[in-house]
Design a protein around this motif. Structure first.
Motif, PDB file in Angstrom:
ATOM      1  N   LEU A 189     -50.896  24.862 -29.435  1.00 33.10           N
ATOM      2  CA  LEU A 189     -50.316  23.683 -28.790  1.00 33.10           C
ATOM      3  C   LEU A 189     -51.379  22.631 -28.495  1.00 33.10           C
ATOM      4  CD1 LEU A 189     -47.820  25.467 -26.369  1.00 33.10           C
ATOM      5  CD2 LEU A 189     -47.301  24.370 -28.562  1.00 33.10           C
ATOM      6  N   MET A 190     -52.549  23.076 -28.030  1.00 34.02           N
ATOM      7  CA  MET A 190     -53.636  22.129 -27.791  1.00 34.02           C
ATOM      8  C   MET A 190     -54.108  21.489 -29.083  1.00 34.02           C
ATOM      9  SD  MET A 190     -56.115  23.661 -24.861  1.00 34.02           S
ATOM     10  CE  MET A 190     -56.074  25.329 -25.463  1.00 34.02           C
ATOM     11  N   GLY A 191     -54.136  22.283 -30.161  1.00 31.95           N
ATOM     12  CA  GLY A 191     -54.554  21.746 -31.442  1.00 31.95           C
ATOM     13  C   GLY A 191     -53.670  20.605 -31.897  1.00 31.95           C
ATOM     14  N   ALA A 192     -52.348  20.754 -31.704  1.00 37.17           N
ATOM     15  CA  ALA A 192     -51.424  19.689 -32.076  1.00 37.17           C
ATOM     16  C   ALA A 192     -51.676  18.430 -31.247  1.00 37.17           C
ATOM     17  CB  ALA A 192     -49.987  20.166 -31.896  1.00 37.17           C
ATOM     18  N   VAL A 193     -51.894  18.598 -29.945  1.00 37.84           N
ATOM     19  CA  VAL A 193     -52.175  17.449 -29.076  1.00 37.84           C
ATOM     20  C   VAL A 193     -53.466  16.763 -29.510  1.00 37.84           C
ATOM     21  CG1 VAL A 193     -52.729  16.720 -26.718  1.00 37.84           C
ATOM     22  CG2 VAL A 193     -50.920  18.414 -27.109  1.00 37.84           C
ATOM     23  N   GLY A 194     -54.521  17.543 -29.723  1.00 41.71           N
ATOM     24  CA  GLY A 194     -55.802  16.965 -30.123  1.00 41.71           C
ATOM     25  C   GLY A 194     -55.748  16.282 -31.474  1.00 41.71           C
ATOM     26  N   TYR A 195     -55.015  16.861 -32.410  1.00 43.53           N
ATOM     27  CA  TYR A 195     -54.884  16.283 -33.746  1.00 43.53           C
ATOM     28  C   TYR A 195     -54.258  14.893 -33.665  1.00 43.53           C
ATOM     29  CZ  TYR A 195     -54.427  16.853 -38.868  1.00 43.53           C
ATOM     30  OH  TYR A 195     -54.562  16.750 -40.236  1.00 43.53           O
ATOM     31  N   ALA A 196     -53.202  14.779 -32.861  1.00 46.71           N
ATOM     32  CA  ALA A 196     -52.512  13.499 -32.733  1.00 46.71           C
ATOM     33  C   ALA A 196     -53.303  12.500 -31.899  1.00 46.71           C
ATOM     34  CB  ALA A 196     -51.127  13.718 -32.127  1.00 46.71           C
ATOM     35  N   VAL A 213     -46.322  20.505 -37.886  1.00 47.31           N
ATOM     36  CA  VAL A 213     -46.337  21.165 -36.578  1.00 47.31           C
ATOM     37  C   VAL A 213     -46.272  20.114 -35.469  1.00 47.31           C
ATOM     38  CG1 VAL A 213     -47.677  22.596 -34.986  1.00 47.31           C
ATOM     39  CG2 VAL A 213     -47.536  23.219 -37.407  1.00 47.31           C
ATOM     40  N   CYS A 214     -47.030  19.030 -35.617  1.00 46.18           N
ATOM     41  CA  CYS A 214     -46.969  17.946 -34.626  1.00 46.18           C
ATOM     42  C   CYS A 214     -45.555  17.383 -34.530  1.00 46.18           C
ATOM     43  CB  CYS A 214     -47.953  16.835 -34.992  1.00 46.18           C
ATOM     44  SG  CYS A 214     -49.702  17.272 -34.809  1.00 46.18           S
ATOM     45  N   ARG A 215     -44.888  17.214 -35.675  1.00 43.15           N
ATOM     46  CA  ARG A 215     -43.516  16.692 -35.660  1.00 43.15           C
ATOM     47  C   ARG A 215     -42.567  17.663 -34.961  1.00 43.15           C
ATOM     48  NH1 ARG A 215     -44.810  14.953 -40.985  1.00 43.15           N
ATOM     49  NH2 ARG A 215     -43.795  16.798 -41.890  1.00 43.15           N
ATOM     50  N   THR A 216     -42.786  18.955 -35.158  1.00 46.89           N
ATOM     51  CA  THR A 216     -41.930  19.944 -34.495  1.00 46.89           C
ATOM     52  C   THR A 216     -42.075  19.854 -32.980  1.00 46.89           C
ATOM     53  OG1 THR A 216     -42.137  21.426 -36.402  1.00 46.89           O
ATOM     54  CG2 THR A 216     -41.367  22.401 -34.347  1.00 46.89           C
ATOM     55  N   VAL A 217     -43.307  19.660 -32.503  1.00 52.90           N
ATOM     56  CA  VAL A 217     -43.513  19.461 -31.066  1.00 52.90           C
ATOM     57  C   VAL A 217     -42.781  18.200 -30.606  1.00 52.90           C
ATOM     58  CG1 VAL A 217     -45.224  19.008 -29.261  1.00 52.90           C
ATOM     59  CG2 VAL A 217     -45.733  20.679 -31.061  1.00 52.90           C
ATOM     60  N   CYS A 218     -42.921  17.123 -31.363  1.00 52.74           N
ATOM     61  CA  CYS A 218     -42.284  15.857 -30.989  1.00 52.74           C
ATOM     62  C   CYS A 218     -40.765  15.975 -30.933  1.00 52.74           C
ATOM     63  CB  CYS A 218     -42.688  14.759 -31.973  1.00 52.74           C
ATOM     64  SG  CYS A 218     -44.401  14.234 -31.836  1.00 52.74           S
ATOM     65  N   VAL A 219     -40.174  16.638 -31.914  1.00 53.07           N
ATOM     66  CA  VAL A 219     -38.714  16.817 -31.926  1.00 53.07           C
ATOM     67  C   VAL A 219     -38.267  17.527 -30.660  1.00 53.07           C
ATOM     68  CG1 VAL A 219     -36.820  18.040 -33.058  1.00 53.07           C
ATOM     69  CG2 VAL A 219     -38.462  16.736 -34.423  1.00 53.07           C
ATOM     70  N   ASN A 220     -38.996  18.561 -30.269  1.00 50.73           N
ATOM     71  CA  ASN A 220     -38.634  19.293 -29.056  1.00 50.73           C
ATOM     72  C   ASN A 220     -38.814  18.449 -27.796  1.00 50.73           C
ATOM     73  OD1 ASN A 220     -37.967  22.358 -29.422  1.00 50.73           O
ATOM     74  ND2 ASN A 220     -39.537  21.929 -30.963  1.00 50.73           N
ATOM     75  N   LEU A 226     -47.084  12.307 -30.736  1.00 53.62           N
ATOM     76  CA  LEU A 226     -47.908  12.900 -29.681  1.00 53.62           C
ATOM     77  C   LEU A 226     -49.128  12.048 -29.376  1.00 53.62           C
ATOM     78  CD1 LEU A 226     -48.109  16.755 -30.395  1.00 53.62           C
ATOM     79  CD2 LEU A 226     -47.356  15.667 -28.274  1.00 53.62           C
ATOM     80  N   GLY A 227     -49.456  11.131 -30.277  1.00 53.61           N
ATOM     81  CA  GLY A 227     -50.652  10.316 -30.078  1.00 53.61           C
ATOM     82  C   GLY A 227     -50.579   9.527 -28.783  1.00 53.61           C
ATOM     83  N   HIS A 228     -51.507   9.793 -27.875  1.00 56.81           N
ATOM     84  CA  HIS A 228     -51.601   9.128 -26.567  1.00 56.81           C
ATOM     85  C   HIS A 228     -50.370   9.349 -25.696  1.00 56.81           C
ATOM     86  CE1 HIS A 228     -55.386   7.235 -27.646  1.00 56.81           C
ATOM     87  NE2 HIS A 228     -54.845   7.009 -28.829  1.00 56.81           N
ATOM     88  N   TYR A 229     -49.609  10.385 -26.010  1.00 51.97           N
ATOM     89  CA  TYR A 229     -48.484  10.758 -25.149  1.00 51.97           C
ATOM     90  C   TYR A 229     -49.021  11.529 -23.945  1.00 51.97           C
ATOM     91  CZ  TYR A 229     -44.363  13.338 -23.527  1.00 51.97           C
ATOM     92  OH  TYR A 229     -43.369  13.889 -22.751  1.00 51.97           O
TER      93      TYR A 229
END
Length: 250
Positions: A189-196, A213-220, A226-229
């Protein structure tokens, strides 16, 4: 009934001991010692009630079996062949009402720490500050560190039997991430946040699997990116705190 204390009365009185929930908190770091070209570092944790741990790990084991995935998983292992597994993991996290996530995002250029030790202690403190419910008991597990043996001892002194946390933190221990699925989930989960946040999902040649994976987090989350969210301090499920030092300490 909860005894609602006044805002000045801190820390609030604990639950009756028989009503206290025991929470396990699984911590990790992302882009702190590696990827120094990235602007943002991430430190965070997944929280899981202790009496649910076996059930959650069982869910992860069943996903491993269904998707034929073995060994340690985390953000670095996201790849096209394992993408359905990682998307299922993210969806599992969001659909399980007892799992929670919090991370602190820290800029390398906009924050100033005396050294790596001060950075470690202050950022980890912000992960726990106003996230741990002092009416519950917490058992904190950190990915094993090999660089500084005294770091965890210092963190224990900041968390256990202090004015801020009272007796809410029972112990702070290191674990091997390869042996702990919930530390690995926190890393994912942290990896997705950091990537974005570091804009890697928009770079030419970005991993399509990691983007997915980032898109899956965003959909949820019901967001576009996620960038700067970032969220408010009261966000319960997926909490992101952009730490700016003394300018916005919570």
């Amino acid at each position: 009934m909860i005894d609602h204390t006044s805002i000045e009365e801190f820390p609030p009185a604990a639950w009756n001991e028989s009503h206290r929930t025991v929470q396990n908190v699984y911590c990790d770091e992302s882009r702190v010692t590696s990827d120094r070209s990235d602007e943002f570092m991430i430190v965070g944790a997944v929280m899981c009630p202790a009496d649910r741990k076996r059930d959650v790990v069982g869910k992860i084991d069943r996903l491993r079996s269904f998707y034929s995935v073995q060994g340690e998983f985390g953000w670095k292992t996201v790849c096209p062949s394992k993408l359905p597994f990682f998307e299922a993991l993210v969806n599992m996290f969001f659909t399980d009402p007892d799992l929670r996530f919090r991370c602190v995002v820290v800029s390398r250029t906009r924050t100033d720490f005396k050294d790596d030790e001060e950075r470690f202690q202050k950022i980890y403190y912000q992960v726990f500050n106003k996230w741990l419910d002092v009416r519950d008991e917490h058992r904190v597990f950190l990915d094993h560190r090999v660089d500084r043996r005294d770091r965890v001892c210092t963190l224990r002194r900041c968390l256990i039997n202090t004015w801020r946390f009272g007796d809410a933190v029972k112990f702070v221990e290191e674990v091997e991430s390869r042996e702990c699925d919930l530390v690995q989930l926190a890393d994912l989960l942290m990896g997705a946040v950091g990537y974005a946040w570091n804009g890697r999902d928009d770079m030419e040649g970005a991993s399509e699997a990691k983007r997915a994976v980032c898109r899956t987090v965003c959909v949820n989350l019901g967001i576009r990116s996620l960038g700067h969210y970032a969220t408010g301090p009261g966000e319960w499920k997926f909490n992101i705190f952009h730490f700016l030092g003394r300018n916005n300490m919570r």
